[in-house]
Design an enzyme around this catalytic site. Structure first.
Site, mmCIF file in Angstrom:
data_model
loop_
_atom_site.group_PDB
_atom_site.id
_atom_site.type_symbol
_atom_site.label_atom_id
_atom_site.label_comp_id
_atom_site.label_asym_id
_atom_site.label_seq_id
_atom_site.Cartn_x
_atom_site.Cartn_y
_atom_site.Cartn_z
ATOM 1 C CG ASP A 49 -55.524 -19.545 7.358
ATOM 2 O OD1 ASP A 49 -54.291 -19.714 7.264
ATOM 3 O OD2 ASP A 49 -56.042 -18.467 7.694
ATOM 4 C CG ASP A 91 -63.703 -12.804 12.563
ATOM 5 O OD1 ASP A 91 -64.018 -13.597 11.669
ATOM 6 O OD2 ASP A 91 -62.694 -12.073 12.499
ATOM 7 C CG ASP A 112 -53.088 -15.862 5.106
ATOM 8 O OD1 ASP A 112 -54.332 -15.926 4.982
ATOM 9 O OD2 ASP A 112 -52.534 -15.127 5.939
HETATM 10 P P1 ATP Z 1 -56.761 -11.711 5.904
HETATM 11 O O1 ATP Z 1 -55.797 -12.861 6.041
HETATM 12 O O2 ATP Z 1 -57.110 -11.345 4.521
HETATM 13 O O3 ATP Z 1 -56.385 -10.554 6.757
HETATM 14 P P2 ATP Z 1 -58.540 -13.531 7.247
HETATM 15 O O4 ATP Z 1 -60.028 -13.535 7.361
HETATM 16 O O5 ATP Z 1 -57.907 -14.700 6.595
HETATM 17 O O6 ATP Z 1 -58.151 -12.188 6.524
HETATM 18 P P3 ATP Z 1 -56.907 -14.149 9.500
HETATM 19 O O7 ATP Z 1 -56.423 -13.241 10.588
HETATM 20 O O8 ATP Z 1 -55.916 -14.765 8.579
HETATM 21 O O9 ATP Z 1 -57.981 -13.317 8.690
HETATM 22 O O10 ATP Z 1 -57.757 -15.273 10.215
HETATM 23 C C1 ATP Z 1 -58.237 -16.427 9.541
HETATM 24 C C2 ATP Z 1 -59.637 -16.762 10.003
HETATM 25 O O11 ATP Z 1 -59.620 -17.054 11.414
HETATM 26 C C3 ATP Z 1 -60.655 -15.644 9.861
HETATM 27 O O12 ATP Z 1 -61.208 -15.611 8.571
HETATM 28 C C4 ATP Z 1 -61.671 -16.003 10.919
HETATM 29 O O13 ATP Z 1 -62.527 -17.009 10.474
HETATM 30 C C5 ATP Z 1 -60.809 -16.574 12.026
HETATM 31 N N1 ATP Z 1 -60.407 -15.540 13.014
HETATM 32 C C6 ATP Z 1 -59.285 -14.809 13.013
HETATM 33 N N2 ATP Z 1 -59.244 -13.964 14.054
HETATM 34 C C7 ATP Z 1 -60.368 -14.171 14.754
HETATM 35 C C8 ATP Z 1 -60.921 -13.624 15.957
HETATM 36 N N3 ATP Z 1 -60.280 -12.667 16.627
HETATM 37 N N4 ATP Z 1 -62.093 -14.107 16.388
HETATM 38 C C9 ATP Z 1 -62.741 -15.090 15.716
HETATM 39 N N5 ATP Z 1 -62.283 -15.634 14.576
HETATM 40 C C10 ATP Z 1 -61.119 -15.203 14.097
HETATM 41 MG MG MG Z 2 -55.845 -15.044 6.397
#
Ligand code: ATP
Ligand code: MG
Length: 450
Positions: free
Chosen positions: A58, A136, A56
């Protein structure tokens, strides 16, 4: 944390604008043209830099949620505590988050309360720098600036990306304690990206994993789905076991695996889970859909059968024990990860149909074939046969064959099945006398539901 801003110019990184979805680009441009900062952030930047297709896109901006809403007709604001803007293009969703800052009490944009005193907003807005250090891992804190196509790196995320390292931002222990789900995320990214964890990020999971017991079960369920249905489920499963976390999520399954290994060096449960995950990962790679109920049914199959045996010992007959055991196992699992009703119903149907599939009868076989869960239950039977239960080979072939036949031929095949006599009244009576309806007392520790 010591922050140093590194800007990687367009010519020095590999992200091409064409790789970003059109909808994400539209959002970024519109924000930017309205005078706001607009960045692609998180997993999308990480995955694009690694040459992977992001799940996705963001967006992070300095525009406030209501300012974002004013710019897009197709915008919905969600979340009470953390307001986010969702911009919808058909089924495609772009999430836009305003930069967040630390909760230090000094921020003038802090909580607003409504008349009843309920907190309607608990947003602490901040700068890009503050937003970055709240994320994170360093590899998840890279910002792609639509204005000049550069990447802003405040946490040395690019270095870690190049070194294939997952490193927590800030003080690792504090950040895990702040949100223990980050341990599951570290494991998921290690599996998905095939990265190693930085020493502290790795070591502290062993020390702090028990904190996951305090996370609401609904959130743990969501994370479980991401772990097992994200295309890298098999690797996640083995990593979760290595970090002693699987047992926190699925204690009955872990107990079944260990008991089998200790009792007779048997790996049936481990093997069936592994095979189910290999199949799931393959299906996801091929862009096919996956059914979480199927996998959950596999995970809890052995525990369910153990309960069934106990219910039979208590005097219940076969089907009754199967129903009681399915119910018992699902209730107990829900103390660890919630299971939405829709899925728990499907799991039960898959389990209950196993009995009908193993013993097709003239009277019932055609109805079984028409059952809306037939396909999942049949796949489950094949999996059991493939992994450990050779005795099911013949019956698997029978069901495979009947599906390929015309309705008349199907009826013929059913008619050829032996007649199953009803249990005699005397036997039914004897069974009934022995039946108890009490709940099983056993040695699994159950966490109170949240
Ligand atoms: P994917 O979508 O491929 O699983 P992602 O890194 O995009 O991985 P998401 O859950 O979509 O993960 O979250 C988007 C972003 O928000 C992350 O890349 C991170 O920067 C932040 N994030 C998400 N969850 C947390 C958390 N629990 N603590 C701190 N930052 C977070
Ligand atoms: Mg994501």
């Amino acid at each position: 944390m010591n922050i140093q801003k590194h800007i990687i110019q367009k010519k020095n990184h590999s992200i091409k604008k064409e790789a970003i979805s059109n909808n994400a680009l539209k959002v970024l441009y519109r924000l930017n043209e309205a005078g706001y900062q607009a960045y692609l952030v998180g997993g999308a930047v990480r995955d694009l830099l690694l040459g992977k297709q992001p799940k996705d896109f963001d967006v992070a901006t300095n525009a406030r949620p209501d300012e974002v809403k004013a710019l897009f007709r197709n915008c919905r604001l969600i979340g009470r505590r953390f307001r986010l803007a969702h911009i919808l293009y058909g089924r495609d969703l772009i999430e836009v988050a305003t930069f967040r800052g630390p909760h230090d009490g000094k921020n003038i944009h802090r909580a607003n309360q409504n008349k009843e005193g309920r907190i309607t907003r608990d947003n602490v807005y901040g700068s890009l720098e503050e937003d970055a250090v709240r994320r994170d891992f360093t590899i998840n804190a890279l910002y792609y600036n639509i204005k000049d196509e550069s990447i802003v790196d405040l946490t040395r995320g690019i270095n870690d990306l190049n070194d294939h390292t997952i490193r927590m931002i800030g003080d690792t222990e504090t950040r895990y304690k702040e949100d223990p789900v980050r341990m599951l995320r570290a494991i998921r990214f290690a599996a998905k990206l095939d990265f190693k964890m930085e020493q502290q990020t790795h070591d502290l999971i062993f020390k702090l994993s028990d904190l996951l017991n305090d996370i609401p079960v609904a959130r743990l369920f969501d994370e479980t789905l991401k772990l097992f249905q994200g295309g890298y489920g098999c690797k996640c499963f083995f990593l979760l076991r290595e970090y002693n976390i699987f047992t926190l999520l699925f204690p009955m399954t872990e107990a079944a695996i260990l008991t089998e290994a200790e009792a007779n060096n048997n790996q049936d449960t481990l093997n069936i889970i592994e095979q189910a995950l290999i199949n799931t990962d393959d299906r996801i790679t091929q862009g096919k859909s996956v059914n979480p109920a199927f996998f959950l049914a596999v995970l809890l199959w052995k525990a369910m059968q153990d309960y069934k045996r106990q219910f039979i010992k208590m005097g219940q007959h076969d089907m009754e024990a199967l129903f009681s055991a399915s119910h018992e196992v699902i209730i107990r699992q829900q103390a660890h990860t919630s299971i939405p009703k829709r899925l728990s119903l499907m799991m039960r149907e898959i389990w209950h149909l196993q009995a009908q599939l193993q013993h097709p009868t003239r009277k019932r076989a055609l109805r079984t074939l028409e059952n809306k869960r037939f396909r999942a239950a049949y796949d489950f039977l094949l999996l059991r046969n493939q992994v450990s239960e050779q005795a099911l080979t013949e019956v698997c072939q029978w069901w495979t064959e009947i599906q390929l036949k015309s309705p008349t031929e199907q009826k013929k095949l059913c008619d050829a099945l032996g007649y199953t006599p009803k249990k005699s009244a005397k036997r039914r009576k004897r069974r009934k006398k022995k039946t108890h309806t009490s709940t099983i007392v056993n040695d699994f520790i159950v966490k109170p539901s949240e």
